[in-house]
Design an enzyme around this catalytic site. Structure first.
Site, PDB file in Angstrom:
ATOM      1  N   GLY A  11       0.593  -1.235  -0.097  1.00 14.19           N
ATOM      2  CA  GLY A  11       0.356  -0.218   0.197  1.00 14.19           C
ATOM      3  C   GLY A  11       0.616   1.413   0.113  1.00 14.19           C
ATOM      4  N   GLY A  14      -0.239   4.525  -1.348  1.00 13.60           N
ATOM      5  CA  GLY A  14      -1.256   4.973  -1.141  1.00 13.60           C
ATOM      6  C   GLY A  14      -1.453   6.208   0.503  1.00 13.60           C
ATOM      7  N   LYS A  43       3.273   3.425 -12.065  1.00 14.04           N
ATOM      8  CA  LYS A  43       2.894   4.899 -11.209  1.00 14.04           C
ATOM      9  C   LYS A  43       3.603   5.488 -11.265  1.00 14.04           C
ATOM     10  CE  LYS A  43      -1.853   4.194  -8.975  1.00 14.04           C
ATOM     11  NZ  LYS A  43      -3.034   3.902  -7.694  1.00 14.04           N
ATOM     12  N   LYS A 125     -11.563  -6.879  10.058  1.00 13.77           N
ATOM     13  CA  LYS A 125      -9.733  -6.709  10.559  1.00 13.77           C
ATOM     14  C   LYS A 125      -9.455  -7.476  11.577  1.00 13.77           C
ATOM     15  CE  LYS A 125      -9.381  -2.106   8.778  1.00 13.77           C
ATOM     16  NZ  LYS A 125      -9.044  -0.472   8.864  1.00 13.77           N
TER      17      LYS A 125
END
Ligand SMILES: NC(=O)c1ccc[n+]([C@@H]2O[C@H](COP(=O)([O-])OP(=O)(O)OC[C@H]3O[C@@H](n4cnc5c(N)ncnc54)[C@H](OP(=O)(O)O)[C@@H]3O)[C@@H](O)[C@H]2O)c1
Length: 310
Positions: A11, A14, A43, A125
């Protein structure tokens, strides 16, 4: 000199993951690896990570297999900070980490203290936390309170973080007097770099926080900084219950967000005091562990945010 630990961040392109990656890089204490899904390898954020010395390994958390075990070889610590659609897929990643000999796994929590049975997203979670404990993998669970970046809505509705951000900010539950804990995203990585390098936090829950405030106090900050009056709406306990029931019936993102709001402003789960209680996981307080870190305040963030074109 002891060898640097190798940390892989899922991630890292992010919001939470970028803060974590930056915190690790800035600490100069780790070999930092980013797990990037193949579709995202070109990216600009990936180029930026590379330019800061981060090694890239291509892994999609939704399609973990034996090649993932290879990608995790030599890794000491796995940090997961991917989006809400990838929570259950972490189970396979936990298995792969165990096979690869990873010493500590930080699953994708990064949210607010709660107890089971209140927020479905928290419970999902929790399934991963339970599994990590069950298979005997080293862990640290980390929550951070509400981001400064998500509580203050933009003046321009087209820049909202989520569709009901402005409307939700103006809602007052329980007189606006319920305390909540907040953290600037940028501080998450600074704390995380200390937490994962600290033997005291192994197999513990840690709570990162910058400041506690009520809704009234946060609105007061926004009004002062913006020089405007924010029109608020009082929500009665009955209306709050109805909002919750409707969102649960709708499911999906609406349920996630409304269960959060209910937990924050009606139940008052998201406090430092609660995080430390055994029923909330008995958190270690990151501010007590690392008193030298001076987190950014809500007022500092509001000035920097509303001082720009938002
Ligand atoms: N405390 C708070 O106020 C707060 C607010 C929001 C979120 N959170 C929590 O923070 C955590 C992270 O959320 P976020 O909003 O920071 O994330 P985000 O900005 O949405 O970023 C998601 C990251 O996940 C990566 N990703 C998505 N699917 C993937 C896959 N299949 N394999 C590998 N990587 C994948 C994305 O990579 P690509 O570049 O490939 O897209 C991106 O780097 C979540 O647990 C969330 O609940 C907390």
């Amino acid at each position: 000199m002891t060898q640097k630990q190798t940390v892989i961040v899922f991630g890292a392109t992010g919001r939470t993951g970028a803060s974590v990656a930056n915190g690790l890089i800035d600490s100069h204490k780790f070999n930092v690896v980013a797990a990037i899904r193949p579709a995202s390898k070109d990216k600009p954020e990936v180029e930026k990570l590379k330019s800061r010395g981060v090694e890239i390994r291509l892994v999609d958390i939704s399609t973990v297999d034996d090649s993932t075990v290879d990608a995790l070889r030599g890794v000491d610590i796995v940090i997961s900070a991917t989006d809400h659609s990838t929570i259950s897929a972490q189970k396979q990643l936990v298995d792969a980490a165990k096979k690869a000999g990873v010493k500590r796994f930080i699953p994708n929590d990064w949210a607010t203290p709660c107890i089971r049975g209140v927020r479905q997203y928290y419970d999902d979670k929790g399934v991963i936390q339970d599994y990590i404990r069950e298979i005997g993998l080293g862990y640290t669970f980390i929550d951070v309170g509400i981001w400064h970046q998500i509580i203050f809505p933009p003046a321009d509705p087209t820049k909202q973080f989520f569709p009901t951000q402005i409307e939700g900010f103006a809602k007052i539950y329980r007189g606006g007097e319920v305390q909540n804990a907040f953290t600037d995203i940028r501080d998450i990585g600074t704390f995380a770099a200390r937490i994962i390098d600290d033997p005291r936090t192994l197999n513990h829950y840690v709570f990162i926080w910058g400041e506690e405030a009520t809704k009234r106090q946060v609105i007061d900050i926004a009004e002062k900084v913006r020089g405007i009056k924010i029109e608020t709406t009082n929500v009665s306990p009955e209306e709050a219950e109805k909002e919750l029931a409707n969102a649960r019936a709708a499911g999906s993102f609406s349920q996630i967000m409304t269960e959060y709001e209910y937990s924050f402003w009606v139940r008052g789960d998201n406090t430092i005091e609660n995080a430390k209680k055994p029923e909330y996981g008995g958190a270690l307080d990151a501010r007590e562990l690392y008193p030298d870190i001076k987190p950014l305040t809500l007022t500092e963030y509001a000035h920097s945010y509303y001082g720009t074109s938002n």
